[in-house]
Design a protein around this motif. Structure first.
Motif, mmCIF file in Angstrom:
data_model
loop_
_atom_site.group_PDB
_atom_site.id
_atom_site.type_symbol
_atom_site.label_atom_id
_atom_site.label_comp_id
_atom_site.label_asym_id
_atom_site.label_seq_id
_atom_site.Cartn_x
_atom_site.Cartn_y
_atom_site.Cartn_z
ATOM 1 N N HIS A 8 -32.708 -52.612 15.887
ATOM 2 C CA HIS A 8 -33.610 -53.624 16.362
ATOM 3 C C HIS A 8 -34.125 -53.569 17.896
ATOM 4 O O HIS A 8 -34.622 -54.221 18.573
ATOM 5 C CB HIS A 8 -32.862 -54.860 16.665
ATOM 6 C CG HIS A 8 -32.191 -55.126 15.209
ATOM 7 N ND1 HIS A 8 -32.855 -55.778 13.964
ATOM 8 C CD2 HIS A 8 -30.801 -55.051 14.530
ATOM 9 C CE1 HIS A 8 -32.183 -55.872 13.023
ATOM 10 N NE2 HIS A 8 -30.718 -55.487 13.416
ATOM 11 N N VAL A 9 -33.467 -52.529 18.618
ATOM 12 C CA VAL A 9 -33.662 -52.068 19.993
ATOM 13 C C VAL A 9 -33.819 -50.581 19.976
ATOM 14 O O VAL A 9 -33.239 -49.590 19.659
ATOM 15 C CB VAL A 9 -32.414 -52.444 20.806
ATOM 16 C CG1 VAL A 9 -32.791 -52.096 22.260
ATOM 17 C CG2 VAL A 9 -31.999 -53.817 20.384
ATOM 18 N N VAL A 48 -31.544 -47.211 19.939
ATOM 19 C CA VAL A 48 -30.202 -47.325 20.799
ATOM 20 C C VAL A 48 -29.069 -47.185 19.617
ATOM 21 O O VAL A 48 -29.049 -47.865 18.631
ATOM 22 C CB VAL A 48 -30.067 -48.738 21.564
ATOM 23 C CG1 VAL A 48 -28.660 -48.637 22.226
ATOM 24 C CG2 VAL A 48 -31.177 -48.633 22.539
ATOM 25 N N TRP A 49 -28.220 -46.427 20.039
ATOM 26 C CA TRP A 49 -27.039 -46.332 19.220
ATOM 27 C C TRP A 49 -25.970 -47.674 19.360
ATOM 28 O O TRP A 49 -26.063 -48.157 20.600
ATOM 29 C CB TRP A 49 -25.897 -45.228 19.479
ATOM 30 C CG TRP A 49 -26.592 -43.657 19.008
ATOM 31 C CD1 TRP A 49 -27.879 -43.649 18.238
ATOM 32 C CD2 TRP A 49 -26.331 -42.450 19.423
ATOM 33 N NE1 TRP A 49 -28.007 -42.307 17.983
ATOM 34 C CE2 TRP A 49 -27.406 -41.675 19.140
ATOM 35 C CE3 TRP A 49 -25.488 -42.059 20.471
ATOM 36 C CZ2 TRP A 49 -27.138 -40.177 19.280
ATOM 37 C CZ3 TRP A 49 -25.329 -40.688 21.036
ATOM 38 C CH2 TRP A 49 -26.211 -39.772 20.180
ATOM 39 N N GLU A 50 -25.375 -47.975 18.432
ATOM 40 C CA GLU A 50 -24.630 -49.229 18.683
ATOM 41 C C GLU A 50 -23.616 -49.160 19.748
ATOM 42 O O GLU A 50 -23.018 -50.136 20.609
ATOM 43 C CB GLU A 50 -23.754 -49.576 17.493
ATOM 44 C CG GLU A 50 -24.484 -49.987 16.416
ATOM 45 C CD GLU A 50 -24.982 -51.581 16.554
ATOM 46 O OE1 GLU A 50 -25.595 -52.059 15.394
ATOM 47 O OE2 GLU A 50 -25.235 -51.953 17.775
ATOM 48 N N GLU A 51 -22.898 -47.960 20.209
ATOM 49 C CA GLU A 51 -22.018 -48.191 21.120
ATOM 50 C C GLU A 51 -22.324 -47.492 22.363
ATOM 51 O O GLU A 51 -21.649 -47.202 23.194
ATOM 52 C CB GLU A 51 -20.741 -47.237 20.772
ATOM 53 C CG GLU A 51 -20.961 -45.598 20.460
ATOM 54 C CD GLU A 51 -21.715 -45.326 19.342
ATOM 55 O OE1 GLU A 51 -22.224 -45.990 18.636
ATOM 56 O OE2 GLU A 51 -21.898 -43.920 19.282
ATOM 57 N N GLU A 52 -23.849 -47.175 22.676
ATOM 58 C CA GLU A 52 -24.284 -46.860 23.861
ATOM 59 C C GLU A 52 -25.056 -47.765 24.557
ATOM 60 O O GLU A 52 -25.884 -48.860 23.991
ATOM 61 C CB GLU A 52 -25.260 -45.691 23.806
ATOM 62 C CG GLU A 52 -26.662 -45.861 23.164
ATOM 63 C CD GLU A 52 -27.222 -44.486 23.107
ATOM 64 O OE1 GLU A 52 -26.691 -43.177 23.504
ATOM 65 O OE2 GLU A 52 -28.344 -44.683 22.359
ATOM 66 N N SER A 53 -24.924 -48.032 26.097
ATOM 67 C CA SER A 53 -25.693 -48.809 26.655
ATOM 68 C C SER A 53 -27.380 -48.397 26.645
ATOM 69 O O SER A 53 -27.644 -47.252 26.252
ATOM 70 C CB SER A 53 -25.367 -48.918 28.061
ATOM 71 O OG SER A 53 -25.796 -47.535 28.769
ATOM 72 N N LEU A 54 -28.228 -49.280 27.306
ATOM 73 C CA LEU A 54 -29.434 -48.968 27.131
ATOM 74 C C LEU A 54 -29.751 -47.914 28.060
ATOM 75 O O LEU A 54 -30.367 -46.836 27.775
ATOM 76 C CB LEU A 54 -30.182 -50.196 27.772
ATOM 77 C CG LEU A 54 -30.129 -51.416 26.964
ATOM 78 C CD1 LEU A 54 -30.983 -52.695 27.820
ATOM 79 C CD2 LEU A 54 -30.740 -51.379 25.631
ATOM 80 N N GLN A 75 -34.988 -48.497 34.566
ATOM 81 C CA GLN A 75 -35.655 -49.466 33.394
ATOM 82 C C GLN A 75 -36.698 -50.373 34.191
ATOM 83 O O GLN A 75 -36.645 -50.618 35.314
ATOM 84 C CB GLN A 75 -34.568 -50.494 33.073
ATOM 85 C CG GLN A 75 -35.117 -51.413 31.843
ATOM 86 C CD GLN A 75 -34.010 -52.622 31.738
ATOM 87 O OE1 GLN A 75 -34.608 -53.685 31.915
ATOM 88 N NE2 GLN A 75 -32.931 -52.146 31.416
ATOM 89 N N VAL A 108 -37.190 -51.299 25.275
ATOM 90 C CA VAL A 108 -37.056 -51.379 26.727
ATOM 91 C C VAL A 108 -37.500 -50.082 27.255
ATOM 92 O O VAL A 108 -37.226 -49.053 26.854
ATOM 93 C CB VAL A 108 -35.315 -51.447 27.016
ATOM 94 C CG1 VAL A 108 -35.163 -51.334 28.525
ATOM 95 C CG2 VAL A 108 -34.863 -52.602 26.329
ATOM 96 N N GLY B 80 -28.079 -54.821 28.108
ATOM 97 C CA GLY B 80 -27.565 -54.504 26.668
ATOM 98 C C GLY B 80 -26.438 -53.579 26.766
ATOM 99 O O GLY B 80 -26.178 -52.876 25.806
ATOM 100 N N PRO B 82 -22.964 -52.532 25.457
ATOM 101 C CA PRO B 82 -22.211 -52.796 24.518
ATOM 102 C C PRO B 82 -21.127 -53.645 24.513
ATOM 103 O O PRO B 82 -20.728 -54.316 23.713
ATOM 104 C CB PRO B 82 -21.638 -51.368 23.957
ATOM 105 C CG PRO B 82 -22.518 -50.333 24.861
ATOM 106 C CD PRO B 82 -22.741 -50.803 26.065
ATOM 107 N N ARG B 104 -24.675 -57.427 18.079
ATOM 108 C CA ARG B 104 -24.896 -57.221 19.496
ATOM 109 C C ARG B 104 -26.257 -57.612 19.918
ATOM 110 O O ARG B 104 -27.301 -57.766 19.094
ATOM 111 C CB ARG B 104 -25.094 -55.623 19.422
ATOM 112 C CG ARG B 104 -25.120 -54.735 20.791
ATOM 113 C CD ARG B 104 -25.493 -53.421 21.054
ATOM 114 N NE ARG B 104 -25.835 -53.021 22.153
ATOM 115 C CZ ARG B 104 -26.079 -51.970 22.728
ATOM 116 N NH1 ARG B 104 -25.996 -51.034 21.590
ATOM 117 N NH2 ARG B 104 -26.357 -51.536 23.765
#
Lengths: 228, 228
Positions: A8-9, A48-54, A75, A108, B80, B82, B104
DNA sequence: AAACTTAGTGTAAAATTTACACTAATTGCA
DNA sequence: TGCAATTAGTGTAAATTTTACACTAAGTTT
């Protein structure tokens, strides 16, 4: 190298480079999906991976694309129009490359600076070829990427005005004329040489080196480095 | 009023108000979920609907909360991390109020300006009570909302420096001292009255009215309005 | 009438911005 | 060797903006 992807991101990166004359943006060619279509251009980006920040996602995209680390990244905006995908080529691409092509994706946007001569293109999961393009000559890109580029340039100009960013675009040693050309490229207007030199030297942004240019067809310019 | 909600993306709004002395932020009280806990504060926000843009979502949140339309709104950053949710109170709230509490969520931050006296609080799906708080006295908020507030203030300062935003915070008629106090609140520094008046009058930001303050304990000030 | 409080005002020094022309020093070519 | 071409480096001064500073005017309240 197995990561759960958040469908989704995504992050898209507007990577600026400077060739001592003009500001450039790094674009990618992406494969057509199932339909025969002329080559397609886009900004580099990824889900984006689920466990990583933007921020980490943007850094990863850059690392994969350029093989560079510790790149200046900022950003600048989120893009989330419900009708971002309204071109059949984009839809086709999504269907070929995304696990959930129907998912609405919020992107983003980040901008970054790299030295053009440091680019070491890597095969990446999202780009077949990369190439630089002058910011005034950006072709038609996929999705809303043209809008993303325009916005990034606008934000860069503003950021430059308020806190002078972008020196990373220069080599370690540079002439004041190169610095001036960088300023002019970002601001998109001419500056007076005498006034520029006076101001920059006064502000102590740069430190003179004991070195001059060699092999140039004119008076050799003194070299400077950034004042850390 | 049946909308499909996108459980992955939300907007949060940092709503600024000005009481002629200080800059304030509008906060909400949210219900505790299942656990007995002291009252909880947060920024107003909501998940984005599938068919609405990010801007439209932010406008909707504002309309629901304040019953005002056409409010000045600007996106300032996406959040964003995690691990945005690492407080049991926040997790509890999610479990009580979200259909997919494990999802998330990326939050896009917006800031807005409203007149404090125009606020007509409405019962909304995400806020039981609203209240203003001086920007220097923000309590502990849910999730990463304190970080979101700090960032909004920083961006507002920058935006004010480069293109003078925030006049919407003033009444239709105001004194130059009120305008000065607004500038000082945003910039967080004192300005010299004589210099301020000279500059503002020179820049033609304001137009003098044929009217003066009434019922004040000092010399009545001339009233001005914004020069559209 | 006095106290209190803010409204309104100008001068000038300091700093910054803007505008402008000519000589110096290299490489490449005839 | 000299010339052409090209950019490097430089200062003055006018215009504009920023910075610093003190006192009287005009209301309400006691």
């Amino acid at each position: 190298m197995n990561h759960t992807v958040n469908p989704h991101v995504s992050v898209d990166c507007v990577i600026f480079g400077f060739d001592n004359e003009r500001l450039n943006v790094l674009l990618i060619e992406r494969s057509a999906g199932n339909i025969p279509v002329a080559v397609q251009y886009a900004l580099p980006g990824d889900l984006v991976w689920e466990e990583e920040s933007l921020d980490d996602a943007a850094s990863r995209v850059l690392k994969e694309l350029t093989n560079l680390e510790g790149i200046y990244l900022k950003q600048f905006k989120a893009f989330g129009n419900p009708n971002r995908v309204n071109d059949f080529k984009d839809l086709d691409w999504l269907q070929s490359y995304r696990q959930q092509p129907q998912a609405r994706v919020i992107t983003v946007g980040y901008y970054a600076f790299i030295r053009m001569d440091e680019l070491q293109p890597e095969a990446s999961s999202f780009a077949e070829k990369v190439f630089w393009r002058d910011i005034h000559e950006i072709p038609l890109l996929g999705f809303d990427h043209n809008e993303i580029v325009d916005e990034a340039i606008e934000v860069l100009r503003n950021d430059f005005d308020s806190n002078k960013v972008g020196f990373e675009l220069l080599p370690d040693k540079f002439t004041l004329s190169q610095l001036q050309t960088l300023y002019e490229s970002i601001l998109d207007r001419k500056l007076d040489k005498r006034n520029f030199r006076k101001k920059v030297l006064k502000e102590s942004i740069v430190v003179p080196l004991d070195e001059k240019q060699k092999g140039v067809l004119h008076k050799p310019a003194q070299l400077f480095e950034l004042n850390q």
